[in-house]
Design an enzyme around this catalytic site. Sequence first.
Site, PDB file in Angstrom:
ATOM      1  N   TYR A 130      38.691  33.676  34.687  1.00  0.00           N
ATOM      2  CA  TYR A 130      39.623  32.685  35.172  1.00  0.00           C
ATOM      3  C   TYR A 130      39.368  31.079  35.376  1.00  0.00           C
ATOM      4  CZ  TYR A 130      42.240  37.036  35.166  1.00  0.00           C
ATOM      5  OH  TYR A 130      42.860  38.233  34.860  1.00  0.00           O
ATOM      6  N   GLY A 131      38.462  30.975  36.240  1.00  0.00           N
ATOM      7  CA  GLY A 131      38.084  29.670  36.434  1.00  0.00           C
ATOM      8  C   GLY A 131      37.507  28.737  35.497  1.00  0.00           C
ATOM      9  N   GLU A 183      29.582  32.311  27.017  1.00  0.00           N
ATOM     10  CA  GLU A 183      29.745  33.566  27.509  1.00  0.00           C
ATOM     11  C   GLU A 183      28.742  34.677  27.319  1.00  0.00           C
ATOM     12  OE1 GLU A 183      32.349  35.113  29.567  1.00  0.00           O
ATOM     13  OE2 GLU A 183      31.127  36.969  29.142  1.00  0.00           O
ATOM     14  N   GLY A 191      36.973  39.034  33.869  1.00  0.00           N
ATOM     15  CA  GLY A 191      37.471  40.244  34.330  1.00  0.00           C
ATOM     16  C   GLY A 191      38.887  40.373  33.910  1.00  0.00           C
ATOM     17  N   ASN A 249      40.683  44.282  34.328  1.00  0.00           N
ATOM     18  CA  ASN A 249      41.230  44.553  35.426  1.00  0.00           C
ATOM     19  C   ASN A 249      42.723  45.055  35.463  1.00  0.00           C
ATOM     20  OD1 ASN A 249      43.097  42.395  35.301  1.00  0.00           O
ATOM     21  ND2 ASN A 249      41.876  40.887  35.943  1.00  0.00           N
ATOM     22  N   MET A 266      47.229  42.977  38.387  1.00  0.00           N
ATOM     23  CA  MET A 266      47.980  42.616  39.529  1.00  0.00           C
ATOM     24  C   MET A 266      47.902  41.250  39.965  1.00  0.00           C
ATOM     25  SD  MET A 266      47.345  45.949  41.739  1.00  0.00           S
ATOM     26  CE  MET A 266      45.868  46.499  41.144  1.00  0.00           C
ATOM     27  N   GLU A 317      47.648  48.921  47.840  1.00  0.00           N
ATOM     28  CA  GLU A 317      48.049  49.011  46.466  1.00  0.00           C
ATOM     29  C   GLU A 317      48.290  50.346  45.956  1.00  0.00           C
ATOM     30  OE1 GLU A 317      45.808  46.187  44.874  1.00  0.00           O
ATOM     31  OE2 GLU A 317      47.472  44.609  45.482  1.00  0.00           O
ATOM     32  N   HIS A 349      36.446  42.991  43.825  1.00  0.00           N
ATOM     33  CA  HIS A 349      36.887  41.489  44.035  1.00  0.00           C
ATOM     34  C   HIS A 349      35.747  40.925  44.714  1.00  0.00           C
ATOM     35  CE1 HIS A 349      41.280  43.144  44.558  1.00  0.00           C
ATOM     36  NE2 HIS A 349      41.062  43.227  43.382  1.00  0.00           N
ATOM     37  N   GLY A 404      35.611  32.330  41.331  1.00  0.00           N
ATOM     38  CA  GLY A 404      35.620  33.150  42.634  1.00  0.00           C
ATOM     39  C   GLY A 404      34.524  32.855  43.417  1.00  0.00           C
ATOM     40  N   ASN A 462      44.693  40.576  45.691  1.00  0.00           N
ATOM     41  CA  ASN A 462      43.911  40.582  44.389  1.00  0.00           C
ATOM     42  C   ASN A 462      43.754  39.283  44.183  1.00  0.00           C
ATOM     43  OD1 ASN A 462      45.949  42.738  44.713  1.00  0.00           O
ATOM     44  ND2 ASN A 462      44.876  43.835  43.119  1.00  0.00           N
ATOM     45  N   PHE A 499      42.653  37.124  41.332  1.00  0.00           N
ATOM     46  CA  PHE A 499      42.788  36.319  40.100  1.00  0.00           C
ATOM     47  C   PHE A 499      43.762  35.050  40.181  1.00  0.00           C
ATOM     48  CE2 PHE A 499      44.861  39.899  37.454  1.00  0.00           C
ATOM     49  CZ  PHE A 499      45.985  39.120  37.269  1.00  0.00           C
TER      50      PHE A 499
HETATM   51  P1  FAE Z   1      35.070  36.199  36.018  1.00  0.00           P
HETATM   52  O1  FAE Z   1      36.600  36.658  35.465  1.00  0.00           O
HETATM   53  O2  FAE Z   1      34.126  37.449  36.609  1.00  0.00           O
HETATM   54  O3  FAE Z   1      34.314  35.515  34.583  1.00  0.00           O
HETATM   55  C1  FAE Z   1      32.972  35.214  34.766  1.00  0.00           C
HETATM   56  C2  FAE Z   1      32.587  35.389  33.186  1.00  0.00           C
HETATM   57  O4  FAE Z   1      31.327  34.623  33.210  1.00  0.00           O
HETATM   58  C3  FAE Z   1      32.406  36.673  32.754  1.00  0.00           C
HETATM   59  O5  FAE Z   1      33.033  36.771  31.465  1.00  0.00           O
HETATM   60  C4  FAE Z   1      31.087  36.785  32.830  1.00  0.00           C
HETATM   61  O6  FAE Z   1      30.430  37.618  31.493  1.00  0.00           O
HETATM   62  C5  FAE Z   1      30.142  35.518  32.401  1.00  0.00           C
HETATM   63  N1  FAE Z   1      28.991  35.188  32.858  1.00  0.00           N
HETATM   64  C6  FAE Z   1      28.475  35.617  34.037  1.00  0.00           C
HETATM   65  N2  FAE Z   1      27.503  35.163  34.276  1.00  0.00           N
HETATM   66  C7  FAE Z   1      26.883  34.477  33.117  1.00  0.00           C
HETATM   67  C8  FAE Z   1      25.850  33.535  32.576  1.00  0.00           C
HETATM   68  N3  FAE Z   1      24.767  33.520  33.160  1.00  0.00           N
HETATM   69  N4  FAE Z   1      25.979  33.071  31.224  1.00  0.00           N
HETATM   70  C9  FAE Z   1      26.822  33.309  30.501  1.00  0.00           C
HETATM   71  N5  FAE Z   1      28.316  33.934  30.960  1.00  0.00           N
HETATM   72  C10 FAE Z   1      28.099  34.578  32.412  1.00  0.00           C
HETATM   73  O7  FAE Z   1      35.099  35.179  36.978  1.00  0.00           O
HETATM   74  N6  FAE Z   1      42.068  41.007  40.289  1.00  0.00           N
HETATM   75  C11 FAE Z   1      43.219  40.798  40.477  1.00  0.00           C
HETATM   76  O8  FAE Z   1      43.760  39.819  40.880  1.00  0.00           O
HETATM   77  N7  FAE Z   1      44.260  41.790  40.032  1.00  0.00           N
HETATM   78  C12 FAE Z   1      43.733  42.882  39.761  1.00  0.00           C
HETATM   79  O9  FAE Z   1      44.584  43.831  39.399  1.00  0.00           O
HETATM   80  C13 FAE Z   1      42.343  43.013  39.545  1.00  0.00           C
HETATM   81  N8  FAE Z   1      41.880  44.236  39.282  1.00  0.00           N
HETATM   82  C14 FAE Z   1      40.372  44.447  39.083  1.00  0.00           C
HETATM   83  C15 FAE Z   1      39.882  45.705  38.447  1.00  0.00           C
HETATM   84  C16 FAE Z   1      38.691  45.793  37.931  1.00  0.00           C
HETATM   85  C17 FAE Z   1      38.091  46.991  37.302  1.00  0.00           C
HETATM   86  C18 FAE Z   1      37.726  44.728  37.966  1.00  0.00           C
HETATM   87  C19 FAE Z   1      36.309  44.695  37.856  1.00  0.00           C
HETATM   88  C20 FAE Z   1      38.324  43.539  38.772  1.00  0.00           C
HETATM   89  C21 FAE Z   1      39.603  43.480  38.946  1.00  0.00           C
HETATM   90  N9  FAE Z   1      40.287  42.133  39.489  1.00  0.00           N
HETATM   91  C22 FAE Z   1      41.574  42.098  39.823  1.00  0.00           C
HETATM   92  C23 FAE Z   1      39.134  41.110  40.042  1.00  0.00           C
HETATM   93  C24 FAE Z   1      39.644  39.760  39.108  1.00  0.00           C
HETATM   94  O10 FAE Z   1      39.395  40.479  37.551  1.00  0.00           O
HETATM   95  C25 FAE Z   1      38.215  39.021  39.352  1.00  0.00           C
HETATM   96  O11 FAE Z   1      38.424  38.473  40.784  1.00  0.00           O
HETATM   97  C26 FAE Z   1      38.178  37.756  38.269  1.00  0.00           C
HETATM   98  O12 FAE Z   1      38.028  38.290  37.004  1.00  0.00           O
HETATM   99  C27 FAE Z   1      37.234  36.590  38.889  1.00  0.00           C
HETATM  100  O13 FAE Z   1      37.555  35.563  38.068  1.00  0.00           O
HETATM  101  P2  FAE Z   1      36.143  34.510  37.842  1.00  0.00           P
HETATM  102  O14 FAE Z   1      36.804  33.213  37.240  1.00  0.00           O
HETATM  103  O15 FAE Z   1      35.583  34.280  39.201  1.00  0.00           O
END
Ligand code: FAE
Length: 553
Positions: free
Chosen positions: A69-70, A89, A164, A168, A171, A408, A493, A521, A531, A533
């Site tokens: 997301y970020g 990525e 994520g 995910n 939600m 939830e 989360h 995050g 949640n 995101f």
């Molecule tokens: P994120 O989406 O984790 O993205 C980080 C990216 O950076 C990933 O693609 C990684 O592969 C990549 N990365 C990491 N380290 C490196 C590196 N060294 N070099 C290159 N790439 C790298 O971060 N949240 C909700 O609001 N609603 C929901 O319903 C919900 N359900 C979820 C269900 C599951 C099973 C999971 C796992 C999470 C859920 N979440 C939910 C949490 C949400 O997906 C999470 O808070 C966000 O994805 C975090 O966003 P960021 O941008 O911080």
Amino acid sequence: MSHLRPTATRRRFLGRAALHAASGLGLATIAVPRAGAASGGAREDAVAGAAARAAGRAHWPVLVVGTGYGGAVSALRAAQAGHDVLMVEMGRAWNAPGRDGRVFCKTLQPDGRAMWFRDRTQAPISSVFGLPVVDQRIARYAGVLDRVDLGAMDVYAGRGVGGGSLVNGGMAVTPKRAYLEELLPGVDHAALFGTYFPRAHAELRSATISAAMLASTNAYRYARVAMKQAEAVGLRTVRIPQVYDLDYLAREQAGTVPRSALRQEVIYGNNHGKQSLDHTYLAEALGTGRVTIQALTKVDAIRREPDGTWVVALTQIDERGTVLGRREVGCRALVLGAGSLGSTELLLRARASGALPDLPASVGEGWGNNGNVMAARWVNDRVGVVQSTMPVAAIDNWADPVAPSLVEITPFPMGFETMMVGHLAVAKIPERATLRVDPATDRLTSDWQRDGNAGAIRALKRVMDPMNRRFRTAYRSDLFGGGRIFGDDFCYHPLGGCLLGKATDAYGRIPGHAGLYVNDGALLPGSVGVNPFVTITALAERNAAEALLPDLG
Ligand code: FAE
């Protein structure tokens, strides 16, 4: 074509086409070709280009680590402001079908696509009714879901172009403003709630299910049963926004389109219906023609040259994990969007190695699990054989003065009648941990304590106990192994590690390190009460608009 000003829809179309083309051809570099742009992806700054060529590396105006997301917000907004952006990525792009015709594998018959380089799946639930529904042998592969062991707490995270959003539950919940004001005192909340949350919801295409659809959709019978029981004991129920396309879901229910939410798909990816980031922000970012995504490429280290150029060390792999090459890339602005764990780890390693010795001492601090805890109830009522994996309802117990939580209502789509309903609580708990890289193992770890989730369990019990008493129902103890009722040792989360206003300034800039940003995050202090995101997206929109873009000029 270049004289047309592409609309967001057209940009998304172009971006989706580029994603499809690249993944169909097995390419790790994804971009929409732009007339006059340098080939090979490296679009150089006029000034820094010469120095970069002398150093033998590509140079980008903006480099974003991670496509969650970020990262996606940062890339789109920088590109729209006219800056060329490289996104790096570690996971693969998820657009080309495998030999079975699916992009993502089946949830109950997983294969290597399920998990990030594992021999067995490691799903949150280890069994139901004693059936080993998960933990099946799989081939090691760059799968979409990772489970990171942080000691007493495991963290699930998405791996792939879209982070994520690929795994995910969709939600899309806005936090309580009063709580966010408490958590982020240095932020203008009128702007955050008046401008950036609406912008995030619009871009993410969230929608709230109508009361009529909730009442009539067979696949939400489980939600209706839980809502009715909750309301009967005086609890407040709410409908919560989703990014899954609810029109598509209605067509799934009608049997006119291939099923995804109604076919048990969620944590290992959705083959249809999910409006993940590769359909929204990332597609639009690619469609600007200014964004290149380098997939299957991990940022191992970051450093800064004496002239202020940021340099990242990259390792590129193939889908089986074979190292294809290592190289360095330079950039003027480096945005860490690798998620709470990924961004924090890069900074911790840079500080420990001496590459960036002056990073703030508070990097690593303030990490939390957003009060995540899971449990399920036998509800003594039919909940439906076909259940939507995309939750749309919750019990809002935030007003509880003792143990506030949002609980939830989640499905258990086993393909047979289970008479049970799941709950994921997001509870307000004060526990926080510090992330560090353990010198003995060279792995990221935390000092999270095993009983750190006791407050979250208490909050969930305050919602579930009254229903069990009233309806003579019971907790399930066959889901998390060892007869445990609560799934309290893993979370979805992860938040924090590089807190806004502590390790960064009020906009995600790292003090004393011009051009280095955190925008994911990692900025949020371990909890947002819902949640996360949408909050991550809204905050990233704000930081991009009010810091990154003005700095880039
Ligand atoms: P994120 O989406 O984790 O993205 C980080 C990216 O950076 C990933 O693609 C990684 O592969 C990549 N990365 C990491 N380290 C490196 C590196 N060294 N070099 C290159 N790439 C790298 O971060 N949240 C909700 O609001 N609603 C929901 O319903 C919900 N359900 C979820 C269900 C599951 C099973 C999971 C796992 C999470 C859920 N979440 C939910 C949490 C949400 O997906 C999470 O808070 C966000 O994805 C975090 O966003 P960021 O941008 O911080």
